[in-house]
Design an enzyme around this catalytic site. Sequence first.
Site, PDB file in Angstrom:
ATOM      1  N   ASP A  14       1.269   0.775  -3.639  1.00 49.25           N
ATOM      2  CA  ASP A  14       2.600   0.929  -4.230  1.00 49.25           C
ATOM      3  C   ASP A  14       3.526  -0.121  -3.617  1.00 49.25           C
ATOM      4  O   ASP A  14       3.660  -0.197  -2.391  1.00 49.25           O
ATOM      5  CB  ASP A  14       3.119   2.346  -3.943  1.00 49.25           C
ATOM      6  CG  ASP A  14       4.344   2.701  -4.781  1.00 49.25           C
ATOM      7  OD1 ASP A  14       4.962   1.775  -5.347  1.00 49.25           O
ATOM      8  OD2 ASP A  14       4.672   3.891  -4.845  1.00 49.25           O
ATOM      9  N   ASP A 107       4.424  -0.663 -10.737  1.00 50.38           N
ATOM     10  CA  ASP A 107       4.292  -1.129  -9.349  1.00 50.38           C
ATOM     11  C   ASP A 107       3.305  -0.280  -8.544  1.00 50.38           C
ATOM     12  O   ASP A 107       3.401  -0.181  -7.335  1.00 50.38           O
ATOM     13  CB  ASP A 107       5.662  -1.127  -8.654  1.00 50.38           C
ATOM     14  CG  ASP A 107       6.205   0.268  -8.457  1.00 50.38           C
ATOM     15  OD1 ASP A 107       5.743   1.197  -9.157  1.00 50.38           O
ATOM     16  OD2 ASP A 107       7.081   0.440  -7.597  1.00 50.38           O
ATOM     17  N   GLU A 108       2.369   0.329  -9.231  1.00 51.94           N
ATOM     18  CA  GLU A 108       1.501   1.304  -8.565  1.00 51.94           C
ATOM     19  C   GLU A 108       0.065   1.197  -9.106  1.00 51.94           C
ATOM     20  O   GLU A 108      -0.134   1.155 -10.321  1.00 51.94           O
ATOM     21  CB  GLU A 108       2.048   2.688  -8.908  1.00 51.94           C
ATOM     22  CG  GLU A 108       1.873   3.720  -7.871  1.00 51.94           C
ATOM     23  CD  GLU A 108       2.394   5.056  -8.391  1.00 51.94           C
ATOM     24  OE1 GLU A 108       1.860   6.062  -7.960  1.00 51.94           O
ATOM     25  OE2 GLU A 108       3.304   5.077  -9.233  1.00 51.94           O
TER      26      GLU A 108
END
Length: 384
Positions: A14, A107-108
């Site tokens: 993350d 974003d993960e």
Amino acid sequence: MAATTPQRIIAHFDLDAFFVSVERLFNPAYIGVPLIVGGKERGVVSTCSYEARQYGVHSAMPIQQAKRLCPNGIFIGGNRAAYSHYSRMVTQIIADKAPLFEKASIDEFYIDLTGMERFFDPFQWTIDLRQQIINETKLPISFGMSTNKMVAKIATDAAKPNGYLQVPFGMEKEFLAPLAVGKIPGVGKNTQQTLESIGIKTIRQIAETPVALLEKVIGKYGVELWHKAHGKHEGIVAPYHEAKSISTERTFEENVLDLDRLMAELVTMTERVGYELRQEDKMAGCIAVKIRYPNFDTNSRQIAVPYTCYDDEIIPIAKELFHQLYKKNQPVRLLGIRLSELTNHAQQTNLFYNTEKKTDLYKAIDDLKNKFGKLAVKRGGGKN
Ligand SMILES: [Mg+2]
């Protein structure tokens, strides 16, 4: 040694305060200060820097409230194109290295390294991958590693900012025990309050509560929660290359030469796939248009775009693709549109979703569409 199911090895990555970190690449004045990325006056906070968090500011908080808590903070609107660019950059680095990964949001990422211990040390491999991402993007990123997705994600959270943490096999329950119940993904305010009303504040307390009591207090979810509190979670890493696309196409009963009619069809079809996209709570990063002529000549063209779920952003691009493809004065037999590179809407991405009144507007439109039942939209593997 007896043959057993191989122990799973899952890494969760993350990016830290992703939008803030990207902004800082472009403007050093944003480094070390409370920076808040979010919508305009009426909007909510998408991401804030750790400096802003010290004032009590957090994601999804109304901007006005954040301004009261942190009057000296810098408030900016954000740059979706830049965030999409860096999201793709990280995706590409992971795609080049990882045997199997899932892009869980902008974003993960989850990476499944099960079985890889025969070839390399998965933990060291993941540390090296993290370093490569940092070197190439200059963005801080954290990861957690464990035997399932849930524990890996919670480990990432514990490792932040800019760190990493491994919770080895057999340690899952012990790792979770002292944490607040709200650390379990999916446990919202309501569940937290209900649990608190029977004196449960930590994950350990959930694990020690008879499952029947949990079920009585919070329903069926209580059983799932009890398993989670014991560190058990069966969710699989969904391969990115099999990520769904949403598409629709139309074969005309009679070939169509009228450009206005073709444009109207294209808009209608785009609205359909856009609606479906929002129903699935996703955003698309790639738009494709397909044209087939009466001789079955088929042309398609696609373009990467900043992640979006809004018709008014998708339609002009679909039209542009159409015009790039279309052979003038040729009748058309089939027209198609496809949205791909689908990404989940995560908490932090509400900048992408929550621009001013747009969310309300689209929700009103979609609610209306819901009343008219199912629309002819197909979902597939995206091999068009
Ligand atoms: Mg993040």
